[in-house]
Motif scaffolding. Sequence first.
Motif, PDB file in Angstrom:
ATOM      1  N   HIS A   1      -4.727  11.742   2.220  1.00 53.85           N
ATOM      2  CA  HIS A   1      -3.461  11.117   1.860  1.00 53.85           C
ATOM      3  C   HIS A   1      -3.414  10.750   0.368  1.00 53.85           C
ATOM      4  CE1 HIS A   1       0.050   8.599   3.550  1.00 53.85           C
ATOM      5  NE2 HIS A   1       0.326   9.044   2.342  1.00 53.85           N
TER       6      HIS A   1
ATOM      7  N   HIS B   1      -0.895  12.259  -2.780  1.00 56.37           N
ATOM      8  CA  HIS B   1      -0.137  11.550  -3.827  1.00 56.37           C
ATOM      9  C   HIS B   1      -0.419  12.184  -5.193  1.00 56.37           C
ATOM     10  CE1 HIS B   1       1.020   7.508  -1.844  1.00 56.37           C
ATOM     11  NE2 HIS B   1       0.635   8.327  -0.888  1.00 56.37           N
TER      12      HIS B   1
ATOM     13  N   CYS C   1       4.775   3.825   0.137  1.00 55.89           N
ATOM     14  CA  CYS C   1       4.015   4.464   1.213  1.00 55.89           C
ATOM     15  C   CYS C   1       3.366   3.415   2.103  1.00 55.89           C
ATOM     16  CB  CYS C   1       2.940   5.381   0.615  1.00 55.89           C
ATOM     17  SG  CYS C   1       2.034   6.317   1.849  1.00 55.89           S
TER      18      CYS C   1
ATOM     19  N   HIS D   1      -5.157   4.662   2.043  1.00 58.26           N
ATOM     20  CA  HIS D   1      -5.610   5.368   0.838  1.00 58.26           C
ATOM     21  C   HIS D   1      -6.962   4.842   0.409  1.00 58.26           C
ATOM     22  CE1 HIS D   1      -1.213   5.034   1.001  1.00 58.26           C
ATOM     23  NE2 HIS D   1      -1.211   6.287   0.575  1.00 58.26           N
TER      24      HIS D   1
HETATM   25 ZN    ZN Z   1       0.415   7.429   0.939  1.00 63.23          ZN
END
Ligand code: ZN
Length: 398
Positions: free
Chosen positions: A97, A101, A194, A198
């Motif tokens: 993830h 980004h 989001c 992460h």
């Molecule tokens: Zn994210």
Amino acid sequence: MTERLYYQDATRCEFEADVLRCEPAAGGVRVYLDQTAFYPGTGGQTADTGTLAGQPVIEVGEDDAGDIYHLLAHPPAATRVRGLVDADRRFDHMQQHTGQHILSEAFVRLYQLGTVGFHMSQDVSTIDLATDRLDDRQVAEALRLANAVVWEDRPVDISYHDAAETGALGLRKPTRREGEVRVIGVADFDRSACGGTHVARTGQVGVITVVRTERFGDKTRVYFLCGGRALRAFQDNQAILSALSAMATTGIPELPAKLDKLLQTVKAVERENGKLRAELQAERAPALREQHRGADGISRVILTLDEPADIARSLCQKLIAGDHRTLAAVLSAPSGTVFVGRTSDLTADMQALVTELRAAFGAKGGGRPDFAQLGGLSRETAAALLDQIGSRYRSCSG
Ligand SMILES: [Zn+2]
């Protein structure tokens, strides 16, 4: 509403919580908690797995009200429960993830290409870029920039903002959320609204690599791997290349040239082999004509070959060459095509025969009065058709 522990600490995989309520559901019971570390699988990221109250969590999701439920087979025995999230899987999702980004922002910075979709599966993740044109050089440049950001080990921070203020934050993509918005920042590089999990520093992503791209409509889907997945893919591919290299008795860099040469050799051998088989069949023609010659002096040769159509065609043409009073029918069994012909010293109309049989057998075909063909036959219809041709030939006096 359940407090989402992963919002503040994505590395937390053990927690205790109070059971607020249980609701019967398909496949078991939906358990609602006051807090959870389980990620419910929204926003493109895959849900966590693990155990709750000692039971495997069958599914974690968000209900219609946006609250998190945990599907268990049975209701927990106690009201205070312990949850364990599969930590390896969680870390893998964090790598993919965060890598997403960074990769998405790299395409924006270099080519002003926005990401319009993100999907993570257990094998590979994808982003959809708003373009129908993306070449290998652009992918290589985006990877160079994205991996530079990874290797600079920049901090990844989490901040909360009022939705009305997000316009001033320079988000990669404007958010449609209302109220409080969670923003993930990759220092001096990317800011995105989001709710996912992460890593804390970009170095933990390890590496970002693209395995392929695919155009669909006016978008391009980019398949990518980060961190552990990229390493596993490299090892798997290396094992395949090593095996191929051993088989071809050459180094990995020489494999494409060696395989190309090998394929050309195979094609040449196949061509030569086909030519020889056709010649072999054609040589049988005089003997076949004499073997099938009837008392009326007409030779009726009806044959099935286990050869492709071009070989059956050439044998049939060989059988009807010259004035030898011959009727021929040669079926190529693998292709389901039958060739019919007669020598020029006979008058039977092959074109008429084919036209008549075509409808009866649901076949395709046509030809000339002395040579014609029927195709598109199954094994069963081909055999029945050949029988039919045989009886026509027997009643034919030339
Ligand atoms: Zn994210």
